[in-house]
Enzyme design. Structure first.
Site, PDB file in Angstrom:
ATOM      1  CE  LYS A 210      31.912  40.294  36.533  1.00 24.92           C
ATOM      2  NZ  LYS A 210      32.287  38.836  36.437  1.00 24.92           N
TER       3      LYS A 210
HETATM    4  C1  LIG Z   1      32.763  37.714  35.522  1.00 23.53           C
HETATM    5  C2  LIG Z   1      31.786  36.489  35.409  1.00 23.53           C
HETATM    6  C3  LIG Z   1      32.283  34.941  35.842  1.00 23.53           C
HETATM    7  C4  LIG Z   1      33.666  34.822  36.102  1.00 23.53           C
HETATM    8  O1  LIG Z   1      34.050  35.425  37.248  1.00 23.53           O
HETATM    9  P1  LIG Z   1      35.710  36.003  37.581  1.00 23.53           P
HETATM   10  O2  LIG Z   1      35.816  36.304  38.688  1.00 23.53           O
HETATM   11  O3  LIG Z   1      36.078  36.941  36.323  1.00 23.53           O
HETATM   12  O4  LIG Z   1      36.410  34.662  37.510  1.00 23.53           O
HETATM   13  C5  LIG Z   1      31.482  33.981  35.674  1.00 23.53           C
HETATM   14  N1  LIG Z   1      30.367  34.473  35.033  1.00 23.53           N
HETATM   15  C6  LIG Z   1      29.702  35.547  34.514  1.00 23.53           C
HETATM   16  C7  LIG Z   1      28.313  35.363  34.082  1.00 23.53           C
HETATM   17  C8  LIG Z   1      30.578  36.675  34.826  1.00 23.53           C
HETATM   18  O5  LIG Z   1      30.338  37.819  34.415  1.00 23.53           O
END
Ligand SMILES: *Cc1c(COP(=O)(O)O)cnc(C)c1O
Length: 375
Positions: A180
């Protein structure tokens, strides 16, 4: 293999984590407060509640919204399943609305058609980093007596008409997974301007514990006393990871700037290819590009994907429509429900997009993409 996403870790990050490890507090200490204050400031709202993942952030945000069995949550199929799962785990019925073909974001007209008097939350996703149409979705939600939640797992650092993502919804959730826009390894946060929503989020992520004597049922029990008024879980993000997050946040603008350069280079080099669509940008949006979602001809997507992987370009597909997952299929959800999202999925391929890409990496991605797509 060049990955589709990757963290950027520098000596400052390592020093911040080391300092936290040497401190008195590995968790529930001052680094948590520091990180939460920095996230709230960046989001442009009063309250930030750190948690252990983006998935936990969604579970917590739906708890704060008061989701109960029988409530409906309207959301997008073009997302990671956690956007829906976090509400389903509270007993909500998930209602999928279709997306806009240019951005892959929820189409307000489709949401309008999907809401009922049981709708409690409208949950948009800022797909690839592009802010969803928060003005329209918030308006539909408030008319319905519902809340607008923005899953901003892709979009910390994005703005809409100059306002930061985090300030556009009733509740906003972030993920700090390594791919991210900034990372704490695993981690996430819920941000909100509403003190009551923040208090409920904070209780749910910490066992529902009530420490404030003024609201305890048995305040005279003793100085050690704390009590539980509603069930919660332990989703506390430790100081060690919060220290990493605060350090990363200081470089978020630089990350966003490099992502924008890569986006521009891809647009310029690939936009003219036959049968290809580059990501659309709505008026007034300044996205922090988490993904670069290229659309190629559906019938050749798999061959293009495999050929690019063979040539060392670690492409990805984001996302299989959420209701195609067997868990939804077994509940009776059928393919064909959101045709625009399904078409988007069938054509989508995510190119490498992260701040550590060198100019040479970007050129190589472009060269391989042009060659493979041209066939
Ligand atoms: C990555 C992601 C999540 C979940 O996040 P994690 O930290 O991996 O649990 C939720 N929604 C979207 C759109 C994502 O890309």
């Amino acid at each position: 293999m060049l990955p589709y996403g990757r963290q950027s870790i520098e000596p400052d990050d390592i020093a911040a984590v080391e300092a936290a490890l040497r401190s008195d507090w590995l968790t529930t200490g001052p680094e948590v407060d520091r990180f939460e204050a920095a996230i709230a400031e960046r989001a442009g709202v009063e309250h930030a509640v750190s948690v252990t993942s983006g998935t936990a952030a969604l579970h917590v945000a739906y708890a704060a919204a008061g989701i109960e069995p029988g409530d409906e949550v309207v959301t997008t199929p073009l997302t990671f399943v956690a956007t829906a799962a976090g509400a389903a785990l509270h007993g909500a019925k998930i209602v999928f609305a279709d997306v806009d073909p240019a951005t892959g974001n929820l189409d307000p007209a489709a949401v309008e058609a999907a809401v009922t008097e049981r709708t409690k939350v409208i949950a948009g996703v800022d797909y690839a980093g592009v802010p969803v149409d928060g003005t329209a979705l918030r308006e539909i939600a408030s008319r319905q007596g519902a809340l607008f939640l923005e899953d901003a797992a892709h979009s910390i650092g994005s703005t809409q008409d100059g306002a930061p993502v985090g300030s556009l919804a009733d509740l906003t959730t972030y993920s700090f997974f390594p791919t991210k826009n900034l990372t704490t390894a695993e981690g996430g946060a819920v941000v909100t301007a509403d003190a009551d929503l923040a208090a409920r989020a904070r209780a749910f992520k910490n066992h529902g514990l009530v420490r404030d004597k003024a609201v305890q049922r048995y305040p005279d029990e003793g100085p050690w006393h704390q009590e539980v008024h509603s069930f919660g879980l332990n989703y506390r993000l430790p100081d060690v990871l919060c220290a990493l997050g605060t350090s990363q946040l200081a470089r978020l603008d630089a990350f966003v700037a490099r992502r924008a350069e890569v986006k521009k280079a891809y647009d310029e080099a690939l936009g003219d290819l036959e049968g290809v669509d580059i990501p659309g940008v709505p008026e007034g949006a300044a996205p922090a590009w988490h993904l670069y979602p290229l659309r190629v001809p559906a019938e050749r997507r798999r061959a293009i994907f495999e050929a690019m992987r063979e040539q060392g370009i670690g492409v990805q597909v984001n996302y299989i429509p959420a209701y195609w997952h067997p868990v939804f299929e077994d509940l009776g959800y059928q393919r064909g429900m959101c045709p625009v999202a399904e078409d988007y999925y069938r054509r989508e391929i995510s190119l490498p997009m992260f701040p550590g890409l060198t100019d040479h990496d970007v050129e190589r991605v472009i060269e391989v993409t042009r060659k493979v797509v041209a066939g």
